[in-house]
Design an enzyme around this catalytic site. Structure first.
Site, PDB file in Angstrom:
ATOM      1  N   CYS A  81      13.903  -6.362   3.929  1.00 47.79           N
ATOM      2  CA  CYS A  81      13.296  -5.708   5.103  1.00 47.79           C
ATOM      3  C   CYS A  81      11.770  -5.699   5.091  1.00 47.79           C
ATOM      4  CB  CYS A  81      13.800  -4.270   5.208  1.00 47.79           C
ATOM      5  SG  CYS A  81      15.574  -4.056   5.100  1.00 47.79           S
ATOM      6  N   HIS A 137       9.048   1.105   7.599  1.00 47.88           N
ATOM      7  CA  HIS A 137       9.290   0.513   6.276  1.00 47.88           C
ATOM      8  C   HIS A 137       8.127  -0.337   5.756  1.00 47.88           C
ATOM      9  CE1 HIS A 137      12.680  -0.944   3.377  1.00 47.88           C
ATOM     10  NE2 HIS A 137      11.938   0.032   2.883  1.00 47.88           N
TER      11      HIS A 137
END
Length: 608
Positions: A81, A137
Site C-alpha cells: 500500500c 497511509h
C-alpha cells in the site's frame, strides 16, 4: 451536446446562428479548461477480482467504465500500500523516497518525506480544488505529514493501513484506537456505517457541492477490499454478500460482497459526475494499489489467478495491477492498451493534463503517458523497476518482455499460483515443458559487460534487449550468439540508436510486418498461461540465483530461462546496479510507544 439541441428551438436563421455560437463557446470552454481528475484507488484488489478479468462474481459498473475507456493491460504498481501511494503522489519509485520496505505502521514516526512535493500540491498551485477521501497511509506522526499539509484542501478518512470497516477502530501492533477523521478531527458518530458507503457519500457531497468554475482533483482511496482487523478480517453488509449464493466458500463470498459494494460505489460516483455536469470534462482513473492478498494473506480471500504470487511479493500477482482510464477526452476508446506503464507515471501524466510545467518536476521516475493512453501511441517507458528492498534483500526489474527477480521474495509462503478460495482449479502438467531458447556461453557476458549499460537511457537498453532477442530467436541455428555479437561489435552504437535498420538487413519485409506491434482489437483480457510444467515451482530458486522470465510469452512465470539467456540476465543485472546506485536508505523507524492511541483520547493521530 445533443441535450442543447433538445432544449432550444429556433425558427429563424438568426436564432440558429446564436445556438451554434453557444454550442461552440461551450465546446471551446471545455477544451480550454483543465479537466477534473477523479482518481479512484481500490485497496488490495487482485487481478482476478474484477469480472473483465474473469472473476466469478460480476463487477458491472467497473467493467462498463473500463470497456468504454482504456484498459491498462501492462500496468504495474508496487507490492504494498504505502509504496504505491507514495509513487502515485510523487512520480518517484519508492527507492527514491525511502518507502521501499514494507508499509508505515501506526506508531512508526516517519512518512512520505516532507521534502517531496505531491501531485495535490502541484495541482493546488494550478487552481484545483483538491479533496482526499479515504485511506492515507503515508504517515501521521506529525501534523506536517497529514493530507491537509500535503496539498489537499480537505481530507475525510483514515490514516493507517487497515481497520474495521464498520466501527472504524484500527488495531496495530497491540494498540487499538479510532481511526476516522474529518480534517484531522476524530469522527465518533459513524460507528455503524460501512466505510465504502461512508466514503461514497462524502464523494457524492463533494461532487454535488463543487464550484464548477474551478477544476476538481478528487483522490478517492477506498478501504475496500482490504482486510479488517485480525478478529474480523473480511467485512461486508449482508445485502452485498447475499448476491452470491452460488459461491460456497464463505470467505470468498464475503470478499465478493466487499468487491460488489466497491463496484456499486464506482457506479454511484460516475452517476453523480454525470448528473452534476462534471463528467464531460473529467478523467477517471481506476487503479488498485497492489496485487490481491490471496492464499489467506491477512485472512483475506482476494485472487490474482492465474498470475503467480500475492500482495507483498514481486511475482506478477503482486505487482501487475488492475487499472483503466475513462474519459470523453480520450481520442481512442474501448481498447486494450498493452504499453508498459507504472504508478509513477500518474504524476507527470495528470500534471500535464492540468497544464502544469513538467520541466519543474524534480528527478521523477515517471513519464507523461497521456498520448500513449489516449491515442495508443508508443510509450517512452521501456522498463519498470518493481522494487529493490535492501532489508528483505529482494529485487526485480522488467525491460521489454523480460523480468528478472531474485532474493527473499516471500519467505517461501506466497510463491505459488492460487485460484479463488474454495475452488478446485487444476492446471494440467507437462513432463518438462519450457520455452525454447538458445543457450549461450560466458564470453557473451564479457561482451555485455563492456557496453556500460548503467549509463544507457531506457530506450537504448530496450533496443539492446530487442537486438539480443532478435539474434537469439531469428538467426540461423548454426551460428552461436557469440559469433554474431563479435561480428556486430563495430556497429553496436549504430544498432543501439536504430535497431530496426539492423533487423531489416536480416528479415524480409513480410517478417518485419509481423514483428510490428499489432493494434489490439479484442477485449479478451483473461490471461492464458497454457500448460504448467511439473517443475514450475522449483525451476526458479531466487534465493540462490536470479530468475529470468519472458512475461510476454510466459505471463504466469512458469519457466525460468536464466540459464538459457545469461546475456539478458547480465543486461538486467547491470541495470539494477544502476538503480541501486541511486537508492536512498529505507526511512523505516522503530515503533514509538508514545504513538499509542490510549495516550491520546483513544484516537490514532499525530503525537510528535
Amino acid at each position: 451536446m445533443a441535450c442543447l439541441f433538445t432544449n432550444f428551438s429556433f425558427t429563424n436563421s438568426h436564432g440558429t446562428f446564436q445556438l451554434a455560437v453557444l454550442i461552440l463557446i461551450h465546446v471551446f470552454t471545455i477544451l480550454a479548461s483543465p479537466p477534473n481528475i477523479i482518481f479512484i484507488l481500490a485497496d488490495d484488489l487482485g487481478w482476478d477480482d474484477v469480472s473483465f478479468h474473469g472473476a466469478e462474481f460480476p463487477t458491472p459498473n467497473i467493467d462498463r467504465l473500463a470497456l468504454d475507456g482504456v484498459i491498462l493491460n501492462n500496468y504495474y504498481v508496487q507490492p504494498m500500500c504505502t509504496p504505491t501511494r507514495g509513487a502515485i503522489l510523487t512520480g518517484k519509485y519508492p527507492i527514491h523516497t525511502g518507502l521501499q520496505h514494507y508499509v508505515i505502521a501506526g506508531s512508526q514516526p516517519y512518512g512520505l518525506p516532507l521534502t517531496e512535493i505531491t501531485l495535490a500540491q502541484h495541482l493546488q498551485t494550478l487552481g484545483y480544488v483538491t479533496r482526499a477521501i479515504g485511506k492515507w497511509h503515508l504517515g501521521f506522526c506529525k501534523e506536517d505529514y497529514l493530507p491537509g499539509k500535503r496539498g489537499f484542501d480537505s481530507h475525510y478518512g483514515y490514516y493507517l493501513g487497515r481497520g474495521d470497516h464498520f466501527d472504524h477502530y484500527a488495531q496495530d501492533r497491540g494498540f487499538m484506537g479510532l481511526d476516522l477523521h474529518d480534517n484531522n478531527q476524530p469522527v465518533w458518530n459513524e460507528t455503524e456505517v460501512y466505510s465504502t458507503d461512508l466514503f461514497t457519500a462524502k464523494a457524492l457531497d463533494t461532487i454535488r457541492g463543487h464550484n464548477k468554475t474551478k477544476p476538481l482533483f478528487l483522490y478517492l482511496a477506498y478501504q475496500a477490499v482490504h482486510a479488517g482487523n485480525d478478529y474480523d478480517t473480511i467485512q461486508a453488509p449482508l445485502k452485498y454478500v447475499n448476491r452470491f449464493p452460488y459461491i460456497k466458500d464463505v470467505k470468498r463470498k464475503m470478499f465478493a460482497g466487499m468487491a460488489s459494494a466497491l463496484d456499486d460505489a464506482v457506479g454511484e460516483v460516475y452517476k453523480a459526475l454525470q448528473e452534476n455536469g462534471l463528467a464531460e470534462n473529467s478523467i477517471i482513473i481506476f487503479s488498485t494499489d497492489n496485487g490481491g492478498p490471496a492464499n489467506g494473506y491477512d485472512g483475506n480471500a482476494a485472487c490474482n489467478w492465474p498470475l503467480r504470487g500475492t500482495k507483498n511479493t514481486l511475482w506478477q500477482g503482486g505487482v501487475r495491477g488492475v487499472g483503466f482510464v475513462h474519459s470523453p477526452l480520450l481520442k481512442k476508446k474501448s481498447y486494450v492498451n498493452n504499453n508498459l506503464m507504472h504508478a509513477v507515471d500518474w504524476m507527470p501524466t495528470l500534471l500535464g493534463l492540468a497544464k502544469g510545467d513538467l520541466t519543474k518536476l524534480d528527478n521523477i521516475d515517471g513519464f507523461d503517458q497521456w498520448e500513449t493512453i489516449s491515442e495508443n501511441a508508443e510509450s517512452e517507458r521501456k522498463e519498470v523497476l518493481l522494487n529493490i528492498d535492501p532489508i528483505m534483500q529482494h529485487e526485480s526489474l522488467i525491460i521489454a518482455q523480460y523480468k528478472i527477480i531474485f532474493g527473499n521474495i516471500s519467505d517461501g509462503k506466497n510463491d505459488g499460483w492460487y485460484p479463488p478460495s474454495g475452488t478446485n482449479i487444476l492446471s494440467a502438467n507437462s513432463s518438462n515443458s519450457s520455452l525454447n531458447y538458445e543457450k549461450n556461453n560466458e564470453s557473451n557476458i564479457k561482451f555485455i559487460s563492456s557496453l556500460n549499460i548503467q549509463d544507457m537511457t531506457q530506450t537504448e537498453v530496450k533496443n539492446l534487449i530487442d537486438i539480443l532477442d532478435f539474434i537469439n530467436k531469428r538467426l540461423r541455428n548454426n551460428l552461436t550468439m557469440n559469433d554474431v555479437l563479435i561480428d556486430l561489435l563495430p556497429t553496436i552504437n549504430e544498432m543501439m540508436n536504430a535497431p530496426q535498420i539492423f533487423f531489416s538487413r536480416v528479415l524480409k519485409k513480410e517478417e518485419m510486418a509481423t514483428k510490428k506491434k499489432a493494434e489490439v482489437n479484442s477485449l479478451d483480457l483473461v490471461v492464458n498461461c497454457g500448460i504448467r510444467p511439473t517443475n514450475a515451482s522449483t525451476n526458479c530458486q531466487p534465493l540462490k540465483a536470479p530468475c529470468l522470465f519472458d512475461i510476454e510469452n510466459d505471463p504466469c512465470e512458469y519457466n525460468n530461462i536464466a540459464d538459457h539467456l545469461p546475456v539478458i540476465v547480465e543486461v538486467l543485472m547491470q541495470r539494477l546496479h544502476m538503480y541501486e546506485s541511486t537508492m536512498i536508505p529505507p526511512a523505516n523507524k522503530p515503533f514509538d510507544p508514545k504513538g499509542d492511541p490510549s495516550l491520546h483520547g483513544g484516537v490514532w493521530g499525530p503525537w510528535l
